[in-house]
Design a protein around this motif. Structure first.
Motif, short mmCIF file in Angstrom:
data_model
loop_
_atom_site.label_atom_id
_atom_site.label_comp_id
_atom_site.label_asym_id
_atom_site.label_seq_id
_atom_site.Cartn_x
_atom_site.Cartn_y
_atom_site.Cartn_z
N THR A 89 69.35 -91.45 40.56
CA THR A 89 68.52 -92.61 40.88
C THR A 89 69.16 -93.85 40.29
OG1 THR A 89 66.54 -91.24 40.87
CG2 THR A 89 66.24 -93.63 40.71
N VAL A 90 69.33 -94.88 41.10
CA VAL A 90 70.01 -96.11 40.67
C VAL A 90 69.20 -97.33 41.11
CG1 VAL A 90 72.32 -95.13 40.65
CG2 VAL A 90 71.40 -96.08 42.77
N LYS A 91 69.60 -98.47 40.54
CA LYS A 91 68.97 -99.73 40.87
C LYS A 91 69.99 -100.67 41.48
CE LYS A 91 66.04 -103.32 38.77
NZ LYS A 91 65.42 -103.77 37.50
N ILE A 92 69.61 -101.36 42.54
CA ILE A 92 70.52 -102.31 43.19
C ILE A 92 70.60 -103.57 42.32
CG2 ILE A 92 71.05 -103.58 45.29
CD1 ILE A 92 71.00 -100.58 45.69
N LEU A 93 71.79 -103.83 41.79
CA LEU A 93 71.98 -105.03 40.96
C LEU A 93 72.37 -106.22 41.81
CD1 LEU A 93 73.87 -103.53 37.87
CD2 LEU A 93 71.41 -103.79 38.24
N SER A 94 73.26 -106.00 42.77
CA SER A 94 73.68 -107.08 43.68
C SER A 94 74.27 -106.47 44.93
CB SER A 94 74.71 -108.00 43.00
OG SER A 94 75.89 -107.29 42.70
N TYR A 95 74.26 -107.27 46.02
CA TYR A 95 74.78 -106.77 47.29
C TYR A 95 75.44 -107.92 48.04
CZ TYR A 95 74.99 -104.98 52.06
OH TYR A 95 75.43 -104.61 53.29
N ASP A 96 76.70 -107.71 48.42
CA ASP A 96 77.46 -108.68 49.20
C ASP A 96 77.43 -108.22 50.65
OD1 ASP A 96 79.33 -110.30 50.46
OD2 ASP A 96 80.64 -110.40 48.72
N PHE A 97 76.62 -108.90 51.49
CA PHE A 97 76.46 -108.47 52.88
C PHE A 97 77.75 -108.60 53.68
CE2 PHE A 97 72.10 -109.10 51.62
CZ PHE A 97 71.43 -108.08 52.28
N GLU A 98 78.53 -109.63 53.40
CA GLU A 98 79.76 -109.83 54.16
C GLU A 98 80.78 -108.74 53.85
OE1 GLU A 98 81.20 -113.72 53.44
OE2 GLU A 98 79.49 -114.72 54.41
N LYS A 99 81.00 -108.47 52.56
CA LYS A 99 81.98 -107.46 52.16
C LYS A 99 81.37 -106.07 52.04
CE LYS A 99 84.78 -110.79 49.61
NZ LYS A 99 85.40 -111.12 48.30
N GLU A 100 80.05 -106.00 52.19
CA GLU A 100 79.32 -104.74 52.09
C GLU A 100 79.63 -104.03 50.77
OE1 GLU A 100 79.83 -102.30 55.48
OE2 GLU A 100 78.86 -103.70 56.85
N ARG A 101 79.55 -104.79 49.69
CA ARG A 101 79.77 -104.24 48.36
C ARG A 101 78.44 -104.20 47.60
NH1 ARG A 101 85.32 -107.28 46.27
NH2 ARG A 101 86.73 -106.33 47.80
N VAL A 102 78.14 -103.03 47.07
CA VAL A 102 76.87 -102.84 46.38
C VAL A 102 77.16 -102.49 44.92
CG1 VAL A 102 74.70 -101.58 46.33
CG2 VAL A 102 75.87 -101.98 48.52
N SER A 103 76.60 -103.28 44.01
CA SER A 103 76.71 -102.99 42.58
C SER A 103 75.44 -102.31 42.12
CB SER A 103 76.95 -104.27 41.78
OG SER A 103 78.18 -104.86 42.14
N LEU A 104 75.60 -101.19 41.42
CA LEU A 104 74.46 -100.39 41.02
C LEU A 104 74.32 -100.34 39.50
CD1 LEU A 104 75.11 -97.37 43.42
CD2 LEU A 104 73.67 -99.38 43.85
N GLY A 105 73.15 -100.03 39.05
CA GLY A 105 72.88 -99.86 37.63
C GLY A 105 71.94 -98.70 37.41
N MET A 106 72.15 -98.02 36.29
CA MET A 106 71.26 -96.92 35.93
C MET A 106 70.52 -97.22 34.63
SD MET A 106 72.14 -92.89 35.40
CE MET A 106 72.43 -92.64 37.15
N LYS A 107 71.22 -97.84 33.68
CA LYS A 107 70.58 -98.14 32.40
C LYS A 107 69.48 -99.19 32.58
CE LYS A 107 73.69 -101.85 30.81
NZ LYS A 107 74.72 -102.23 29.81
N GLN A 108 69.58 -99.97 33.65
CA GLN A 108 68.58 -101.00 33.91
C GLN A 108 67.22 -100.40 34.29
OE1 GLN A 108 71.66 -101.02 35.00
NE2 GLN A 108 72.59 -102.91 34.22
N LEU A 109 67.17 -99.09 34.49
CA LEU A 109 65.90 -98.44 34.80
C LEU A 109 65.04 -98.25 33.55
CD1 LEU A 109 67.21 -95.70 37.26
CD2 LEU A 109 66.06 -97.84 37.85
N THR A 110 65.66 -98.43 32.37
CA THR A 110 64.93 -98.29 31.10
C THR A 110 65.11 -99.57 30.28
OG1 THR A 110 66.85 -97.26 30.05
CG2 THR A 110 65.22 -95.79 31.07
N PRO A 111 64.18 -99.88 29.35
CA PRO A 111 64.29 -101.11 28.55
C PRO A 111 65.51 -101.07 27.63
CG PRO A 111 62.06 -100.18 28.45
CD PRO A 111 62.92 -99.16 29.09
N ASP A 112 66.04 -102.26 27.30
CA ASP A 112 67.16 -102.38 26.38
C ASP A 112 66.67 -102.02 24.97
OD1 ASP A 112 69.30 -103.00 24.83
OD2 ASP A 112 69.54 -105.06 25.56
#
Length: 623
Positions: free
Chosen positions: A296-319
Motif C-alpha cells: 500500500t502506497v501514497k501518491i506523492l506527486s504525478y507528472d501527467f505529461e511524463k507519466e511519472r508517479v512518485s510514491l511514499g510509504m512512510k507518509q502513511l504513518t506520522p513522523d
C-alpha cells in the motif's frame, strides 16, 4: 405277398415323412430369411439413416445398401464407437462395420498403470487403417482427440479467442505447453517483463493467444504477453483516471533497485524511493520486499505529461520525530538496538525512524575507546542516557557511560594529592609510564618525574612493563580525566641542599661529562652537574672547549653561582687563575724591602690598590 405289401406300405409312409420334413425345412428357411432381412434393414437404417427403407426391398437390395453404407468410412475419418470388449492388448470397438475396430490398450493406460476403459464406453475414434479385403479396422482415440484439438485451434484462431494450457516444461528459448497438443511458448511471450526464475511457471495453467499454427508441420506458437498487455492497457486507462495526489493505492512490486522500488499500480508504474519507504533506516529495499509483493502506497506527486508517479510509504504513518521531545527527555534512560557502527560511534534505534548516536567518547569513563566495536555489537539491545536532543535536525546524542557512576568523581577523595600509591606498569611510552590504579584508571608518571638527577632518554632504560612501583599523587584533573604521578617525589630533592654543599667561591673538582661549543659540563656528584661557560675557561680567547678538554677529564673550578630553582651551577676555571695572581701580588708586596725613594712607596701603593680592586671586582661578579 404279404411281405411285398408291407414293403410298399412302408415306402409310402417314408415318402410322406420326407415330404413333411421338406415342408418344415422350407418353413424354417423362410423364417430365417425373414429374420436376416429384418436384421439387415436395422443395420442399414443404423448406418445410413438418410436412406429410406420401405421393407419391400429384396435381400440383395438390402445387402447392396449395407455394402454401400460401409464404403463411406475412410482412413483419417473420425467416428463414434462403442467399446464391446477389453482385452490384454487390444480394445474392440463397434463403429458400425461388419468387423469391430481395434485400439491398442496403451492408449487407455494412465501414468499409474491403470486401464481407464470399460465395456459400453463411447468416444470418438479416428480410422487409422481400413483394409476391406481383410476386413481389418485399426482405430485410435488419441489421434481423434488431436483432430478435434486442431479443429478447435482453427476455430479459436479464426475467432481471435484464447485457449487454456499447462506449461509442462522448459525448452530452449521458452516453454512447452499442453493444450491437447504440444505447443511452443517463446520466453519473450511468457510475461510482460523478463522472467528471472523460469522454473516457477512450470506446471501452472494460463490463458494463451494463438499467434500462428501449421497443422502439416505440427507447429503451434502461443503468447501470454499479448493478453497481459491488453489487460494492462485496460487497467492503465482506469488507473490514470483514478490517480491523484495524496491518494492511497495498492500496487504490486514490479522491480527492486538499490535506490527504490518500482510499483505497478495497474498499468502505471510508480517509483517508491528508498528514502520514502520507512521513517527508519533501510539499507536496501530487498531487505523488506520481494518482486510480486502487494503493498500500500501514497501518491506523492504525478507528472501527467511524463507519466511519472512518485510514491511514499512512510507518509502513511506520522513522523516519529514530532513526538520525540516528549518520549525522550534529556537525562532519561532508554533502551535501543545497535543498528550501525562507525569509527566515531554507534547508532542506536530507539524506534522505527528515530536513531541516536553514542560517540566513542561517551562509552567509557576510563577506557580509551578506539572503535565502538570494543563496547557494543550490531543487533545488541543496550541501555543509554539521553544527553542532547535536537528534533529539528533529527539528532539525539546518547551515552552509555552515564548509566554507571563516574569513578573520577570519587578518585580525588580516595587518592588525595600527596598520597603514595603502588601499582604495576601497564604501558611505557617515550614520554612516561602508565600505572594501573583501579577501576580502569591509569596514572601517568612523566619522564621528567622519574628521577631528580638522572638524565633519562627513554623510560624503558629504567623500568619494564609489569614492574610494581611506588609513586606520589601529584595532581588529579577530573575535567580532562588525567591522573598525574611522580616517582622522584618519593625522595627528597638533592638540589634543595646544593647551596649548602657547594658554596659560592668554593673550589671544587669533577669529571667532564659533556663538551659543547658554549662550555664544559662537569659532574660534581651523581646527577649534579655544573657548567663552565666558554668565557670562564681561560683569560685567553678559547674558540672551542673541545680543543682543550676531553670527556672523562678531571678538572678543578670555582663555584660562581647557584640557581636551585633552575637546577644550575655556574663554574669558572679562569677565576682560579685570578686568585693565583692575587696571591702572588700579596706575597710580592709582603716580601718587598722598604724603598729608599718615593718611587718605591708609590709602587707599593699601586700594587696594593690593584689587589683591592681585583677583590672588589670579583665580589661584584659573584653577587
Amino acid at each position: 405277398m404279404n411281405n411285398i405289401a408291407e414293403e410298399n406300405e412302408n415306402q409310402e409312409m417314408n415318402t410322406e415323412e420326407l415330404e413333411t420334413q421338406n415342408v418344415d425345412v422350407e418353413a424354417r428357411d423362410t423364417e430365417l430369411d425373414t429374420q436376416e432381412e429384418s436384421n439387415a434393414i436395422e443395420e442399414v437404417n443404423a448406418l445410413s439413416p438418410e436412406t429410406e427403407i420401405t421393407g419391400e426391398e429384396t435381400m440383395e437390395e438390402l445387402l447392396g445398401i449395407y455394402e454401400s453404407s460401409l464404403k463411406k468410412f475412410e482412413e483419417g475419418q473420425v467416428v463414434t464407437g462403442t467399446v464391446i470388449s477389453v482385452g490384454r492388448d487390444m480394445v474392440l470397438v463397434d463403429v458400425g462395420y461388419k468387423s469391430e475396430g481395434r485400439i491398442s490398450i496403451q492408449e487407455f493406460i494412465d501414468e499409474q498403470g491403470n486401464v481407464n476403459v470399460k465395456v459400453g464406453d463411447q468416444f470418438e475414434v479416428m480410422i487409422e487403417v481400413w483394409d476391406e479385403e481383410e476386413e481389418t479396422v485399426l482405430l485410435s482415440r488419441d489421434k481423434a482427440k488431436k483432430v478435434k484439438v486442431w479443429d478447435a485451434i482453427k476455430e479459436i484462431y479464426d475467432a481471435d479467442g484464447t485457449i487454456e494450457g499447462v506449461i509442462t516444461n522448459r525448452v530452449k528459448g521458452g516453454f512447452s505447453v499442453d493444450i491437447g497438443l504440444q505447443a511452443f511458448l517463446p520466453g519473450s511471450q511468457a510475461d510482460l517483463r523478463p522472467i528471472r526464475n523460469m522454473d516457477e511457471m512450470v506446471n501452472k495453467t494460463y490463458e494463451f493467444k494463438i499467434l500462428k499454427y501449421n497443422k502439416r508441420r505440427n507447429n503451434i506458437v502461443l503468447s501470454r504477453r499479448v493478453l497481459l498487455e491488453a489487460e494492462r492497457e485496460k487497467l492503465r486507462a482506469a488507473t490514470l483516471e483514478a490517480i491523484e495526489n495524496d491518494k492511497v493505492m495498492e500496487g504490486i512490486v514490479k522491480n527492486i533497485t538499490e535506490y527504490g522500488i518500482f510499483v505497478d499500480l495497474g498499468g502505471v508504474d510508480g517509483l517508491l524511493h528508498i528514502t520514502d519507504i520507512s521513517w527508519g533506516r533501510v539499507k536496501h529495499p530487498s531487505e523488506l520486499y520481494s518482486v510480486g509483493d502487494k503493498i500500500t502506497v501514497k501518491i506523492l506527486s504525478y507528472d501527467f505529461e511524463k507519466e511519472r508517479v512518485s510514491l511514499g510509504m512512510k507518509q502513511l504513518t506520522p513522523d516519529p520525530w514530532t513526538t520525540a521531545v516528549d518520549k525522550y527527555p534529556i537525562g532519561s534512560k532508554i533502551m535501543g538496538k545497535v543498528v550501525s557502527l562507525t569509527d566515531y560511534g554507534a547508532f542506536i534505534e530507539l524506534e522505527e525512524g528515530v536513531e541516536g548516536l553514542i560517540h566513542v567518547s561517551e562509552m567509557s569513563w576510563t577506557r580509551k575507546i578506539r572503535h565502538p566495536s570494543q563496547m557494543v555489537t550490531v543487533g545488541e539491545e543496550i541501555e543509554a542516557v539521553v544527553l542532547d536532543l535536537k528534533p529539528d535536525n533529527r539528532r539525539i546524542s546518547l551515552g552509555i557511560k552515564q548509566t554507571q557512576e563516574n569513578p573520577w568523581e570519587v578518585i580525588s577523595q580516595k587518592y588525595p594529592v600527596g598520597t603514595i600509591i603502588e601499582g604495576k606498569i601497564k604501558n611505557i611510552t617515550e614520554f612516561g609510564l602508565f600505572i594501573g590504579i583501579d577501576d580502569d584508571i591509569d596514572g601517568l608518571v612523566h619522564i621528567s618525574d622519574i628521577s631528580w638527577t638522572k638524565r633519562i632518554k627513554h623510560p624503558s632504560e629504567v623500568y619494564k612493563k609489569g614492574d610494581t612501583i611506588q609513586a606520589v599523587v601529584l595532581d588529579i584533573d577530573k575535567a580532562n580525566e588525567r591522573f598525574s604521578l611522580g616517582i622522584k617525589q618519593t625522595q627528597s630533592d638533592p638540589w634543595e641542599t646544593v647551596a649548602q654543599r657547594y658554596e659560592v667561591g668554593k673550589e671544587i673538582s669533577g669529571v667532564i661529562t659533556n663538551l659543547t661549543d658554549f662550555g664544559v659540563f662537569v659532574e660534581l656528584e651523581e646527577g649534579i652537574e655544573g657548567l663552565v661557560h666558554v668565557s670562564e675557561i681561560s683569560k685567553e680567547n678559547v674558540k672551542s672547549p673541545k680543543d682543550h678538554y676531553q670527556v672523562g677529564d678531571s678538572i678543578t673550578a670555582k663555584v660562581m653561582n647557584i640557581n636551585s630553582d633552575e637546577r644550575r651551577i655556574g663554574l669558572s676555571i679562569k677565576r682560579l687563575e685570578d686568585d693565583d695572581d692575587d696571591r702572588y701580588l700579596e706575597e710580592f708586596a709582603k716580601n718587598m724591602r722598604p724603598a729608599t725613594s718615593s718611587f718605591g712607596e708609590i709602587l707599593r701603593n699601586n700594587i696594593q690598590e690593584q689587589i683591592e680592586a681585583n677583590k672588589t671586582q670579583e665580589n661584584k661578579k659573584d653577587k
